[in-house]
Design a protein around this motif. Structure first.
Motif, mmCIF file in Angstrom:
data_model
loop_
_atom_site.group_PDB
_atom_site.id
_atom_site.type_symbol
_atom_site.label_atom_id
_atom_site.label_comp_id
_atom_site.label_asym_id
_atom_site.label_seq_id
_atom_site.Cartn_x
_atom_site.Cartn_y
_atom_site.Cartn_z
ATOM 1 N N VAL A 186 0.842 -1.202 0.000
ATOM 2 C CA VAL A 186 0.000 0.000 0.000
ATOM 3 C C VAL A 186 0.877 1.252 0.000
ATOM 4 C CG1 VAL A 186 -1.648 1.357 1.341
ATOM 5 C CG2 VAL A 186 -1.968 -1.104 1.116
ATOM 6 N N LEU A 187 1.918 1.257 0.827
ATOM 7 C CA LEU A 187 2.827 2.407 0.868
ATOM 8 C C LEU A 187 3.537 2.608 -0.470
ATOM 9 C CD1 LEU A 187 4.396 1.953 4.431
ATOM 10 C CD2 LEU A 187 2.664 3.617 3.709
ATOM 11 N N ILE A 188 3.883 1.485 -1.127
ATOM 12 C CA ILE A 188 4.507 1.578 -2.449
ATOM 13 C C ILE A 188 3.582 2.307 -3.419
ATOM 14 C CG2 ILE A 188 5.192 0.239 -4.484
ATOM 15 C CD1 ILE A 188 6.306 -1.872 -2.626
ATOM 16 N N GLN A 189 2.301 1.977 -3.382
ATOM 17 C CA GLN A 189 1.347 2.607 -4.309
ATOM 18 C C GLN A 189 1.226 4.106 -4.041
ATOM 19 O OE1 GLN A 189 0.357 0.462 -6.719
ATOM 20 N NE2 GLN A 189 1.599 -0.914 -5.472
ATOM 21 N N LEU A 190 1.239 4.483 -2.768
ATOM 22 C CA LEU A 190 1.139 5.907 -2.429
ATOM 23 C C LEU A 190 2.372 6.666 -2.925
ATOM 24 C CD1 LEU A 190 -0.308 5.631 1.194
ATOM 25 C CD2 LEU A 190 -1.540 6.213 -0.904
ATOM 26 N N VAL A 191 3.544 6.069 -2.745
ATOM 27 C CA VAL A 191 4.768 6.688 -3.243
ATOM 28 C C VAL A 191 4.754 6.738 -4.766
ATOM 29 C CG1 VAL A 191 7.278 6.456 -3.372
ATOM 30 C CG2 VAL A 191 6.111 6.011 -1.219
ATOM 31 N N ALA A 192 4.169 5.701 -5.388
ATOM 32 C CA ALA A 192 4.150 5.631 -6.846
ATOM 33 C C ALA A 192 3.318 6.750 -7.461
ATOM 34 C CB ALA A 192 3.609 4.270 -7.291
ATOM 35 N N ILE A 193 2.292 7.207 -6.761
ATOM 36 C CA ILE A 193 1.492 8.336 -7.252
ATOM 37 C C ILE A 193 2.383 9.562 -7.403
ATOM 38 C CG2 ILE A 193 -0.426 9.894 -6.732
ATOM 39 C CD1 ILE A 193 -1.711 7.575 -5.165
ATOM 40 N N LEU A 194 3.182 9.826 -6.381
ATOM 41 C CA LEU A 194 4.108 10.956 -6.452
ATOM 42 C C LEU A 194 5.167 10.731 -7.523
ATOM 43 C CD1 LEU A 194 4.655 11.587 -2.621
ATOM 44 C CD2 LEU A 194 3.194 12.885 -4.187
ATOM 45 N N GLY A 195 5.604 9.481 -7.654
ATOM 46 C CA GLY A 195 6.614 9.170 -8.658
ATOM 47 C C GLY A 195 6.125 9.417 -10.070
ATOM 48 N N ALA A 196 4.882 8.988 -10.365
ATOM 49 C CA ALA A 196 4.319 9.188 -11.705
ATOM 50 C C ALA A 196 4.151 10.676 -11.998
ATOM 51 C CB ALA A 196 2.979 8.462 -11.817
ATOM 52 N N TRP A 197 3.684 11.419 -11.004
ATOM 53 C CA TRP A 197 3.494 12.867 -11.171
ATOM 54 C C TRP A 197 4.841 13.563 -11.368
ATOM 55 C CZ3 TRP A 197 5.269 16.943 -8.096
ATOM 56 C CH2 TRP A 197 4.738 18.199 -8.400
ATOM 57 N N GLY A 198 5.812 13.216 -10.525
ATOM 58 C CA GLY A 198 7.110 13.861 -10.614
ATOM 59 C C GLY A 198 7.842 13.557 -11.907
ATOM 60 N N MET A 199 7.712 12.329 -12.398
ATOM 61 C CA MET A 199 8.406 11.971 -13.622
ATOM 62 C C MET A 199 7.829 12.688 -14.834
ATOM 63 S SD MET A 199 9.615 8.115 -14.578
ATOM 64 C CE MET A 199 9.999 7.831 -12.856
ATOM 65 N N SER A 200 6.511 12.904 -14.840
ATOM 66 C CA SER A 200 5.909 13.643 -15.951
ATOM 67 C C SER A 200 6.396 15.087 -15.961
ATOM 68 C CB SER A 200 4.379 13.596 -15.858
ATOM 69 O OG SER A 200 3.905 14.358 -14.763
ATOM 70 N N ARG A 201 6.648 15.653 -14.764
ATOM 71 C CA ARG A 201 7.170 17.022 -14.677
ATOM 72 C C ARG A 201 8.631 17.072 -15.142
ATOM 73 N NH1 ARG A 201 2.561 17.149 -14.213
ATOM 74 N NH2 ARG A 201 1.245 18.430 -12.850
ATOM 75 N N LEU A 202 9.407 16.088 -14.727
ATOM 76 C CA LEU A 202 10.815 16.045 -15.141
ATOM 77 C C LEU A 202 10.953 15.875 -16.651
ATOM 78 C CD1 LEU A 202 12.401 13.801 -12.356
ATOM 79 C CD2 LEU A 202 12.797 16.240 -12.724
ATOM 80 N N SER A 203 10.054 15.079 -17.243
ATOM 81 C CA SER A 203 10.140 14.862 -18.690
ATOM 82 C C SER A 203 9.877 16.147 -19.456
ATOM 83 C CB SER A 203 9.139 13.784 -19.127
ATOM 84 O OG SER A 203 7.805 14.224 -18.946
ATOM 85 N N ALA A 204 9.062 17.027 -18.891
ATOM 86 C CA ALA A 204 8.790 18.307 -19.549
ATOM 87 C C ALA A 204 10.013 19.221 -19.523
ATOM 88 C CB ALA A 204 7.610 19.000 -18.871
#
Length: 439
Positions: free
Chosen positions: A287-305
């Protein structure tokens, strides 16, 4: 939607599209990532230390059998992909096929309610149905992205889908966790959770099916669908081989997917079997992995920009290699009889940071690099075929190395090779991209 240019559709449509991640990600988290691996090892476990189980007249290491079942399911769906997506593209049935596989997966999940130690064959069939339904529906789901979103919005909308998926799956995960903790029979609680996953998947998918428009139709054919399907794959292949950046990206994607998908599919078994962690701690960790993954997906989309998709993907793959090295070290510590519980928790958080982001960014990168075409189902079928064949090789290799060497530690080490080869191809794609831009 205009003829020559794709524009982003209404918020209702894009949110409806993202809701399918909410609907089907419960399978990916609750079934393959958490509850089912734990339950499968418990049901097929034995009193000896070898953890052997007999299936179809052959004796297997139970965790390797789990890997082989997944590999066979992905292989079957990979073989079917060209035929199904050809029908979808040429007859405009993208939504209908997405619905068919959705219902197959939901029924498979629900049927796991009847999986016990004396119904192993039923459990294997139901698990394969669920896996095939999940991966089969995703190709049609992914193929909608270029139809409903302009190129500049695809990273954001793709990330929204993954974020919806993580939030929805965590909610279902919590429901299952509460059932396991409060009911006197944990096995029954787990099987009820399987049933609820199937119901959840079916019910929330109706929002998606109501919101999505009918897909684009390239042409109408009534010929041999098998021949048409493989002709479509050959047509995509012929186009891809003349697109140097896309070709190199797909080669890199093929190899790093062997590592990424295998880690995601085998992580719970790693924690349960190799480290001997209690079920409740594994569930909370996921469950904690999934919560961290939400931030990871959001952060990676910002970094790609900021830095570009390929550079970010390369950085993430280096991160995955570090994770594999740490996992190998953790396994070695555990095999010496030293408590490696907190090592696993650190690994889990690191995996969460890059788990969702690499999938979301890979999908949107491919949608950007592919040519402007209405054959979206065929192109995403090619993409998914690449990924699923990678999973077949990755998860089979993982299970086979454990059977041969007698330890999962060596299986973990082998994943570094896949990531390293993928990194080399991504660097090649980036180099070619720079050459093209300066030409």
């Amino acid at each position: 939607m205009t003829e020559g240019k794709v524009i982003t559709t209404s918020k209702k449509v894009t949110n409806g599209w993202a809701m399918y991640d909410w609907a089907n990600s419960v399978y990916n988290l609750v079934i393959t990532t958490t509850f089912f691996p734990i339950y499968f090892l418990a049901v097929t476990g034995s009193n000896d230390q070898e953890h052997k189980v007999t299936f179809l007249g052959r004796e297997f290491v139970n965790s390797s059998l789990y890997d082989y079942i997944l590999a066979v399911a992905y292989l079957i769906i990979a073989i079917l992909y060209p035929i199904l997506t050809s029908i979808a593209d040429t007859r405009g049935n993208k939504k209908n096929f997405m619905r068919f596989f959705c219902y197959m997966g939901a029924i498979g999940c629900s049927a796991l309610f009847f999986f016990k130690s004396d119904t192993l064959l039923l459990g294997v069939i139901a698990f394969m149905m669920a896996a095939m339904g999940y991966v089969g529906s995703l190709v049609f789901y992914n193929a909608y992205l270029p139809e409903i979103a302009a190129p500049e919005d695809r990273d954001r909308i793709s990330a929204k889908g993954y974020a919806y998926g993580y939030i929805g799956s965590v909610l279902m995960q919590i429901v299952g966790f509460v059932l396991v903790m409060t009911m006197s029979d944990p096995g029954l609680a787990t099987r009820i959770t399987f049933l609820l996953v199937g119901i959840w998947w079916f019910a929330f998918a109706q929002i998606t099916f109501a919101a999505l428009p009918q897909s684009n139709v390239v042409q109408t054919k009534k010929g041999n669908v098998i021949q048409e399907g493989f002709q479509e794959m050959k047509k995509v292949y012929d186009q891809v081989k003349h697109m140097p950046i896309l070709k190199r990206f797909l080669r890199g994607f093929f190899f790093y997917s062997m590592g990424v998908q295998t880690v995601m599919l085998a992580a719970t078994i790693f924690g349960s079997k190799l480290l001997g962690l209690p079920d409740t701690k594994l569930i909370v960790t996921v469950v904690l992995i999934q919560l961290v993954a939400i931030l990871g997906a959001w952060g990676m989309s910002r970094l790609s920009a900021i830095y570009g998709n390929l550079k970010v993907l390369m950085g993430v793959i280096v991160f995955w290699i570090i994770i594999c090295i740490l996992a190998y070290y953790t396994a070695g510590v555990a095999e010496k009889g030293i408590n490696a519980e907190y090592h696993f928790y650190i690994l889990a958080l690191l995996v969460g940071l890059v788990m969702g982001g690499i999938q979301s960014l890979s999908r949107s990168t491919y949608s950007k690099l592919m040519p402007d075409t209405k054959d979206t189902a065929s192109f995403f079928s090619y993409y998914d075929l690449t990924e699923k064949l990678a999973i077949v090789i990755g998860i089979f290799t993982f299970g086979r190395i454990e059977e041969i060497t007698g330890t999962m530690k060596n299986s973990v080490l082998s994943l570094i090779v896949f990531f390293a080869i993928g990194l080399v191809w991504l660097y090649s794609a980036l180099y070619k991209q720079k050459q093209t831009q300066t030409a």
